[in-house]
Design a protein around this motif. Structure first.
Motif, PDB file in Angstrom:
ATOM      1  N   CYS A   1      32.072  51.773  42.434  1.00  0.00           N
ATOM      2  CA  CYS A   1      31.546  51.378  43.739  1.00  0.00           C
ATOM      3  C   CYS A   1      31.046  49.945  43.614  1.00  0.00           C
ATOM      4  O   CYS A   1      30.142  49.650  42.844  1.00  0.00           O
ATOM      5  CB  CYS A   1      30.442  52.321  44.200  1.00  0.00           C
ATOM      6  SG  CYS A   1      29.115  52.615  43.050  1.00  0.00           S
ATOM      7  N   THR A   2      31.674  49.064  44.329  1.00  0.00           N
ATOM      8  CA  THR A   2      31.342  47.641  44.221  1.00  0.00           C
ATOM      9  C   THR A   2      31.648  46.953  45.536  1.00  0.00           C
ATOM     10  O   THR A   2      32.514  47.399  46.287  1.00  0.00           O
ATOM     11  CB  THR A   2      32.161  46.971  43.091  1.00  0.00           C
ATOM     12  OG1 THR A   2      31.891  45.563  43.092  1.00  0.00           O
ATOM     13  CG2 THR A   2      33.666  47.180  43.298  1.00  0.00           C
ATOM     14  N   GLN A   3      30.984  45.851  45.775  1.00  0.00           N
ATOM     15  CA  GLN A   3      31.326  45.025  46.930  1.00  0.00           C
ATOM     16  C   GLN A   3      32.465  44.078  46.607  1.00  0.00           C
ATOM     17  O   GLN A   3      33.013  43.448  47.511  1.00  0.00           O
ATOM     18  CB  GLN A   3      30.090  44.227  47.388  1.00  0.00           C
ATOM     19  CG  GLN A   3      29.029  45.097  48.040  1.00  0.00           C
ATOM     20  CD  GLN A   3      27.790  44.331  48.428  1.00  0.00           C
ATOM     21  OE1 GLN A   3      26.718  44.573  47.907  1.00  0.00           O
ATOM     22  NE2 GLN A   3      27.922  43.373  49.342  1.00  0.00           N
ATOM     23  N   GLY A   4      32.805  43.962  45.298  1.00  0.00           N
ATOM     24  CA  GLY A   4      33.857  43.020  44.947  1.00  0.00           C
ATOM     25  C   GLY A   4      34.567  43.433  43.676  1.00  0.00           C
ATOM     26  O   GLY A   4      34.140  43.083  42.573  1.00  0.00           O
ATOM     27  N   HIS A   5      35.667  44.181  43.830  1.00  0.00           N
ATOM     28  CA  HIS A   5      36.342  44.691  42.640  1.00  0.00           C
ATOM     29  C   HIS A   5      37.086  43.599  41.878  1.00  0.00           C
ATOM     30  O   HIS A   5      37.235  43.687  40.664  1.00  0.00           O
ATOM     31  CB  HIS A   5      37.251  45.865  42.976  1.00  0.00           C
ATOM     32  CG  HIS A   5      38.157  45.684  44.153  1.00  0.00           C
ATOM     33  ND1 HIS A   5      37.731  45.170  45.354  1.00  0.00           N
ATOM     34  CD2 HIS A   5      39.477  45.961  44.333  1.00  0.00           C
ATOM     35  CE1 HIS A   5      38.744  45.157  46.202  1.00  0.00           C
ATOM     36  NE2 HIS A   5      39.812  45.623  45.609  1.00  0.00           N
ATOM     37  N   PHE A   6      37.533  42.532  42.581  1.00  0.00           N
ATOM     38  CA  PHE A   6      38.171  41.433  41.852  1.00  0.00           C
ATOM     39  C   PHE A   6      37.151  40.752  40.940  1.00  0.00           C
ATOM     40  O   PHE A   6      37.467  40.349  39.827  1.00  0.00           O
ATOM     41  CB  PHE A   6      38.778  40.427  42.841  1.00  0.00           C
ATOM     42  CG  PHE A   6      39.987  40.965  43.565  1.00  0.00           C
ATOM     43  CD1 PHE A   6      41.262  40.768  43.051  1.00  0.00           C
ATOM     44  CD2 PHE A   6      39.850  41.685  44.745  1.00  0.00           C
ATOM     45  CE1 PHE A   6      42.377  41.278  43.711  1.00  0.00           C
ATOM     46  CE2 PHE A   6      40.960  42.187  45.404  1.00  0.00           C
ATOM     47  CZ  PHE A   6      42.232  41.996  44.898  1.00  0.00           C
ATOM     48  N   ASN A   7      35.936  40.648  41.425  1.00  0.00           N
ATOM     49  CA  ASN A   7      34.876  40.069  40.603  1.00  0.00           C
ATOM     50  C   ASN A   7      34.535  40.970  39.425  1.00  0.00           C
ATOM     51  O   ASN A   7      34.245  40.488  38.330  1.00  0.00           O
ATOM     52  CB  ASN A   7      33.638  39.821  41.470  1.00  0.00           C
ATOM     53  CG  ASN A   7      32.517  39.177  40.690  1.00  0.00           C
ATOM     54  OD1 ASN A   7      32.682  38.121  40.114  1.00  0.00           O
ATOM     55  ND2 ASN A   7      31.367  39.844  40.645  1.00  0.00           N
ATOM     56  N   VAL A   8      34.589  42.291  39.642  1.00  0.00           N
ATOM     57  CA  VAL A   8      34.340  43.217  38.524  1.00  0.00           C
ATOM     58  C   VAL A   8      35.377  42.976  37.428  1.00  0.00           C
ATOM     59  O   VAL A   8      35.040  42.895  36.234  1.00  0.00           O
ATOM     60  CB  VAL A   8      34.384  44.686  39.002  1.00  0.00           C
ATOM     61  CG1 VAL A   8      34.330  45.647  37.805  1.00  0.00           C
ATOM     62  CG2 VAL A   8      33.227  44.979  39.952  1.00  0.00           C
ATOM     63  N   ALA A   9      36.631  42.828  37.829  1.00  0.00           N
ATOM     64  CA  ALA A   9      37.692  42.581  36.830  1.00  0.00           C
ATOM     65  C   ALA A   9      37.410  41.293  36.067  1.00  0.00           C
ATOM     66  O   ALA A   9      37.534  41.229  34.840  1.00  0.00           O
ATOM     67  CB  ALA A   9      39.047  42.507  37.524  1.00  0.00           C
ATOM     68  N   LYS A  10      36.999  40.268  36.791  1.00  0.00           N
ATOM     69  CA  LYS A  10      36.733  38.969  36.173  1.00  0.00           C
ATOM     70  C   LYS A  10      35.589  39.072  35.165  1.00  0.00           C
ATOM     71  O   LYS A  10      35.712  38.631  34.016  1.00  0.00           O
ATOM     72  CB  LYS A  10      36.387  37.958  37.278  1.00  0.00           C
ATOM     73  CG  LYS A  10      36.244  36.538  36.808  1.00  0.00           C
ATOM     74  CD  LYS A  10      36.443  35.564  37.960  1.00  0.00           C
ATOM     75  CE  LYS A  10      35.142  35.124  38.568  1.00  0.00           C
ATOM     76  NZ  LYS A  10      35.339  34.207  39.699  1.00  0.00           N
ATOM     77  N   VAL A  11      34.479  39.675  35.604  1.00  0.00           N
ATOM     78  CA  VAL A  11      33.306  39.763  34.723  1.00  0.00           C
ATOM     79  C   VAL A  11      33.617  40.657  33.520  1.00  0.00           C
ATOM     80  O   VAL A  11      33.290  40.305  32.375  1.00  0.00           O
ATOM     81  CB  VAL A  11      32.082  40.281  35.507  1.00  0.00           C
ATOM     82  CG1 VAL A  11      30.913  40.540  34.571  1.00  0.00           C
ATOM     83  CG2 VAL A  11      31.692  39.284  36.593  1.00  0.00           C
ATOM     84  N   CYS A  12      34.267  41.781  33.756  1.00  0.00           N
ATOM     85  CA  CYS A  12      34.597  42.678  32.642  1.00  0.00           C
ATOM     86  C   CYS A  12      35.517  41.961  31.651  1.00  0.00           C
ATOM     87  O   CYS A  12      35.363  42.102  30.434  1.00  0.00           O
ATOM     88  CB  CYS A  12      35.267  43.957  33.150  1.00  0.00           C
ATOM     89  SG  CYS A  12      34.126  45.067  33.982  1.00  0.00           S
TER      90      CYS A  12
END
Lengths: 284, 157, 745
Positions: free
Chosen positions: C222-233
């Protein structure tokens, strides 16, 4: 952790006595499960008393009411005759938690958690309620105010369990009320609680009991506050004295819910407001 | 582990669980009934509301073991087949949800409310639902949906 | 980009259809972060610091590793090394390095065969802490001798000679403020404070992660920004964003708080270590202790006014506490503070200050609500003392198209005056103020945002449309996307299915933040539909054997124009789609851009409140929200944003706050004592949608999600102050604070 749901209090007492580690009795569970979740209590045994015959019953006794240990808020407040006799107790219990919590929470559990801020306890103390305690040496009745001995500490011995609460006969010309202060309109723990039960002789208060919650390590029975209104018709002077004695009896702490100054002042305010409601109810 | 036999949404159901597991844990993790949500785990938010023998409770405050022999009702049991319950339809009509995480609990609690009080006042609805936290809507559209559902259900009754 | 003429005649826009994800959400079928399971999954739990500030001397996981069901444990040693700047900060927050920086800071994590086994194993991890002095208050943290959170964290903007905890500085303004104050008939100067509040979404952070030996990761969260999750991960695990496919679950509220990444890298690290899927769900107490609250603030405001209500000058100094990392939104606070006013003389400066608290995260118009509280309180006090009407004074000084903003730009077309006029005309404003009550009025401002956006729109043979967007739906945006696509294509709302595509399916999309989704993804959807229409017209032209420029699209049909008008039977979208395999293959429209025309939004709130002077208890009576939406696509969800923002603001104003003990530990990490408004606390919240079109959007849309939380802190504070007869300068205005203010008055 073991879970047991015995079918008698004898069996419950036996289980509790046999447990070498920590045991917890499960009535409504609205405190126990929170403690389990937080890890603040890690019992070895849970004894669920809700399957014991009679624990959900409310029965007339000596003009008063005997309330089984597992009677929930929903069940209590559905009992019209009890609510008519002790509206303050019923309302106090109804204030605990949400609709959902009311489906589970019990007077007995509220008493045994021994929180100084328990809502139903000041109302029961003002009503002169007693708890019936069963242990390996049989049963005894104890005044509700003698159950809690400090924050989250009770006077029950190892293996003892409360089987019911008794509310005495209301009698003629009596009324009770409980008020609490919370920052929201619902869902909070009392910052201060005040209960008043009184009887009238004409316009004058003949007898009274005043109890305060969340202003000391235990729920208080404040005799001085009761004396302030006995013999009066709650005139301004009596009310001011009631507020002053109630505030003077406070020995609170400052915490995330309120300050010493706030609790002390509000105890007086609520005692007055509760006394007025109880008085009006006694007048009928 | 404890073996439990219970009824969920009318279906007889068996499960085993650790004595420490809550009814919510069991519903979600063992029975894949994920409609009830965990918002707090401490009875403060109501997202996990279910009924036990017709009484609405927080399933996070009930042990799984306590379900033995009980009738459990969850959000998954509110609609009849494809037909939405009037309160479900009214929630859609009134846009009474934004994120939708509190919705299952509010629907379970609302259904119980209207079964007990078919003609509630706005104040009654607000206090009945005080244990169901919603952070998105400010409650306005939820309350309107409940009042409207009550009205329709009364005229249908 | 500017759209010279906003479209005005609509079929669907402005109607209120049921949301496409609605049935799933009322039947319990919708899958949120914690609702997914994978075969063979493990459950994870995180060990968190009990100390506000402590050196981690050693971590001994040996006993926990041997515990029943435990399959793997990670600490900081299992994450990337050599990170710098922002990514280092993110890793440091996700898993502590040399020091625990706040109560709740992650120290280690366990994956085990059950959630209970993982939780039990945490107790077996031994951490040797050297407890250090801590600081949690913003003003204390700036003082000489305050414990240093971290040396060298200050950015280049920070003035020389400040405490190392001060890590950022901003200033702007114009004119001569001292001359302005000298010109005033009345100058009021005061200090205001707000406490940190949490976004309070009901769904805790949750994720399910897999990562095999091939280094390919999968995350559901659950995120407001899954592209950002990919980037940070990618950064935190020492790989690339492209190697981690992230799918956004349904999201149970975010309000800015789910723009940050907390647990996904931890679940991935555990999945990598155990070669099993790992599910990680925060408890509510973890959400409060370790995900981002908003900043707290301490603010000095000085405003001068003439007897006729003309504001002559304004000055603001804002000190924001943003937790143990740089990033408090002081710049926004300063820029928003005087935004509603066309001031000739204005200056504002802001400090970003670190403390031993969790890293602040965005919360709905980050930084703006506290600025409005401080400035609008002073404006209210000036109006009271000069005997002036608060709306008339605001109208007199209002920012409008062409006036110079406090932070330097010349305003484009904005709707503040329209909102103030609507407030003045609203029946609420002309009703009598309740006895024992007070009325409060406030303006609020937020910028709104565009951001990187990609959308794809594919036709099916049956004439329905699959629309893929990359911005998680945090409040009903799929309904708006369906409406905009259907409006353009001229087909039925129900014939559009909008999906939030995963990171491997669509081009990069910025986070759902900055009230950008209906604006930016909406703009991209409209453009993708227009791209599709071109392709549809081309197919029709080929069929008819005419030039494609001679075909136009109207109400769902390709029609011949010019000399061919009436020559051919118009062709519906469904008809063209049904033959597309034989006429050139799939028809897919798309649009990719970084739209920069997000229109700013203003709001005006009116509220009546009553105060019980014996107990300090406040009850909110009537509440009215007036806000410029530019163009409301789905008015119900616009109203919902207005009402939700107001309700959150009411909570912030009255009862919500992070309470820290002397020990630096959070005292109220749960919904019991972190008191968000419950249903019985609130009245119905009236709304007025003002529509001053944004020239940067084809339909005129302005973002609406954030501005609604800007005015309520001040509006409530003004109502309470007027009811109590004493100016409340610190939030929350909890009963003990109000009673104390009354006692001291």
């Amino acid at each position: 952790m073991q879970y047991q749901a015995p079918d008698s209090f004898d069996a419950a007492v036996t289980l509790l006595n046999a447990e070498q580690g920590m045991a917890r009795v499960l009535a409504g569970g609205t405190d126990v499960l929170v403690q389990l979740r937080a890890g603040t209590v890690e019992p070895d045994l849970i004894v669920d008393i809700k399957r014991i015959p009679g624990v959900h019953d409310i029965t007339a006794e000596d003009g008063g009411w005997r309330i089984g240990a597992a009677v929930s808020g929903v069940e209590l407040n559905a009992h019209a005759d009890l609510c008519a006799d002790w509206p303050g107790v019923a309302e106090a219990h109804d204030l605990i938690g949400s609709t959902q919590v009311q489906g589970r929470a019990t007077l007995t559990g509220n008493l045994c958690t021994a929180s100084p801020a328990a809502d139903s306890v000041p109302a029961m103390v003002a009503a002169g309620a007693t708890a019936r305690v069963q242990g390996s040496n049989g049963t005894r009745d104890v005044a509700v105010e003698a159950v809690g001995t400090g924050p989250f500490k009770v006077s029950l011995a190892q293996g003892e369990v409360i089987t019911s609460i008794f509310l005495p006969a209301r009698g003629a010309n009596g009324g009770d009320a409980y008020l609490r202060f919370i920052p929201r309109t619902e869902m909070d723990i009392a910052v201060v609680g005040a209960a008043v039960s009184l009887t009238l002789d004409g316009d004058k208060v003949a007898s009274a009991r005043v109890s305060l919650g969340a202003v000391a390590p235990t729920v208080l029975l404040v005799e001085g506050a009761a004396n302030a209104i006995i013999g009066t018709s709650l005139d301004d002077a009596a009310m001011d004295k009631l507020a002053a004695t109630a505030s003077a009896a406070c020995n609170p702490i400052s915490d995330k819910r309120g300050t010493v100054e706030f609790r002390t002042k509000i105890a007086g305010v609520l005692a007055k407001r509760a006394a007025k409601i109880a008085y009006d109810r006694a007048k009928g | 582990m404890i073996h439990v036999t219970t009824t969920i949404n009318g279906d007889e159901t068996e499960f085993v669980c650790d004595p420490r597991e809550t009814l919510l844990d069991v519903l979600r993790d063992r029975l894949s009934l994920t409609g009830a949500k965990e918002g707090c785990g401490t009875g403060d938010c109501g997202a996990c509301s279910v009924t036990v023998d017709g009484t609405v409770v927080c399933s996070c405050l009930v042990l799984g073991a306590e379900a033995e022999g009980k009738e459990i009702g969850t959000v998954e049991g509110i609609a009849t087949g494809e037909d939405l319950h009037p309160i479900q339809q009214k929630f859609l009509d009134h846009a009474a949800l934004q994120c939708g995480i509190c919705t299952p609990g509010i629907l379970v609690a609302t259904k119980a409310l209207l079964e007990k009080h078919p003609d509630p006042t706005e104040t009654q609805v607000r206090y009945w639902l005080a244990g169901n936290l919603c952070r998105c809507t400010g409650y306005d559209k939820i309350i309107r949906a409940v009042m409207d559902a009550a009205k329709d259900m009364r005229s249908a009754a | 980009m500017a759209f010279d003429e906003a479209k005005k005649d609509f079929n669907l826009i402005g109607t209120r259809p049921a949301r496409p994800d609605g049935i799933d959400k009322v039947t319990g079928r919708a899958q949120f972060g914690a609702d997914k399971a994978a075969p063979g999954q493990l459950h994870a739990a995180i060990l968190r610091s009990p100390h506000a500030h402590a050196r981690i001397k050693s971590i001994d996981t040996s006993a926990a590793e041997k515990a029943k069901g435990v399959k793997g444990i990670v600490t900081r040693a299992d994450f990337a090394t050599g990170l710098k700047g922002e990514m280092w900060n993110k890793l440091e927050n996700v898993m502590a390095g040399e020091k625990a920086l706040y109560d709740g800071h992650a120290i280690a994590a366990v994956a085990a065969t059950s959630a209970l086994a993982a939780k039990d194993a945490l107790k077996l991890i031994k951490v040797d802490f050297e407890v250090l002095d801590h600081v949690t208050n913003v003003d204390e943290s700036m003082k000489d001798g305050a414990p240093v959170i971290r040396e060298g964290a200050a950015g280049p903007s920070t003035p020389e000679g400040m405490h190392p905890n001060v890590v950022g500085f901003y200033s702007s303004g114009h004119g001569d403020v001292d001359a302005g104050f000298a010109d005033a008939d009345l100058v009021i100067e005061d200090t205001f404070t707000t406490e940190a509040t949490h976004q309070g979404y009901i769904e805790p952070h949750a994720c399910l992660a897999q990562m095999g030996k091939d280094g390919k990761g999968e995350v559901w969260c659950c995120t407001q920004g899954h592209f950002n999750v990919a980037k940070v991960c990618g950064h935190l695990l020492g790989t690339e964003a492209s190697q981690i496919r992230v799918t956004a679950s349904e999201i149970g509220g975010g309000f800015g708080g789910k723009t940050e990444v907390f647990i996904e890298p931890v679940a991935l690290a555990l999945a990598k270590k155990t070669n099993r899927p790992v599910k990680l769900v925060m408890s509510r107490s973890e959400v409060f202790r370790a995900s981002g609250p908003t900043a707290s603030a301490s603010m000095d405001i000085k405003i001068g006014m003439k007897k006729d209500g003309t504001m002559t000058a304004g000055r603001g100094v804002f000190r924001l506490q943003g937790g143990a990392f740089p990033g408090a939104p002081g710049t926004f606070t300063a820029m928003c503070a005087f935004a509603p006013y066309a001031l000739e003389n204005v200056s504002q400066e802001a400090y970003d200050v670190m403390t031993n608290r969790p890293k602040q995260a965005a919360y709905r118009a980050p930084g703006s609500p506290m600025a409005a509280f401080a400035v609008e309180s002073v404006v209210d006090e000036l109006c009271n003392q000069l005997g002036l009407d608060p709306i008339e004074v605001r109208l007199k000084n209002a920012s409008r198209e062409g006036s110079k903003a406090s932070f330097g730009i010349n305003w484009p077309r904005i709707g503040l005056v329209e909102c103030l006029e609507a407030a003045k005309a609203h029946p609420h404003y002309s009703t009598a103020i309740p006895e024992n009550g007070g009325r409060g009025v406030s303006c609020g401002f937020w910028f709104n945002h565009g951001g990187e956006t990609a959308v794809s729109l594919a036709l099916a043979e049956d004439g329905t449309v699959s629309l893929s967007v990359g911005t998680p739906d945090i409040g009903g945006s799929r309904a708006s996307m369906c409406m905009m696509a259907a409006e353009e294509l001229g087909i039925k709302y129900d014939d559009i299915r909008t999906t939030i595509a995963d990171t491997a399916t669509l081009g990069y999309n910025e986070i759902s933040h900055g009230s950008r989704v209906t604006y930016a993804s909406g703009l991209a959807t409209i453009e993708a539909a227009r791209d599709t229409i071109k392709k549809l017209c081309k197919r029709a032209a080929a069929k008819w054997g005419i030039d494609e420029d001679a075909v136009y699209w109207e109400d769902g049909f390709a029609k011949p124009s010019g000399p061919n008008a009436g020559e051919f039977e118009p062709m519906s979208l469904a008809k063209i789609a049904s033959k597309m395999g034989a006429t050139g293959g799939p028809i897919v429209g798309h649009y990719e851009a970084t739209p920069e025309g997000a229109g700013v939004s203003f709001a005006v709130h009116i509220v009546d409140a009553e105060v019980d002077k014996e107990t300090g208890s406040t009850s909110v009576g009537r509440y009215t929200v007036i806000q410029d939406a530019g163009k409301a696509i789905h008015p119900s969800y616009v109203e919902g944003q207005f009402q939700g923002g107001a309700a959150q603001g009411i909570g912030w104003a009255l009862n919500e706050e992070y309470i820290y003990g002397e020990d630096g530990r959070l005292q109220n990490a749960g919904f019991l004592d972190y008191r968000i408004p419950v249903a019985s606390d609130l009245p119905m919240i009236d709304t007025v949608i003002v529509e001053v079109p944004n020239p940067g959007h084809p339909y005129g849309v302005r973002g609406v999600g954030e501005t609604s939380i800007c005015p309520p802190l001040a509006a409530i504070a003004n109502a309470v102050s007027n009811a109590a007869g004493v100016r409340m300068k610190s939030l929350p205005m909890s009963p003990p604070r109000i009673l104390k203010a009354l006692d001291e008055a």
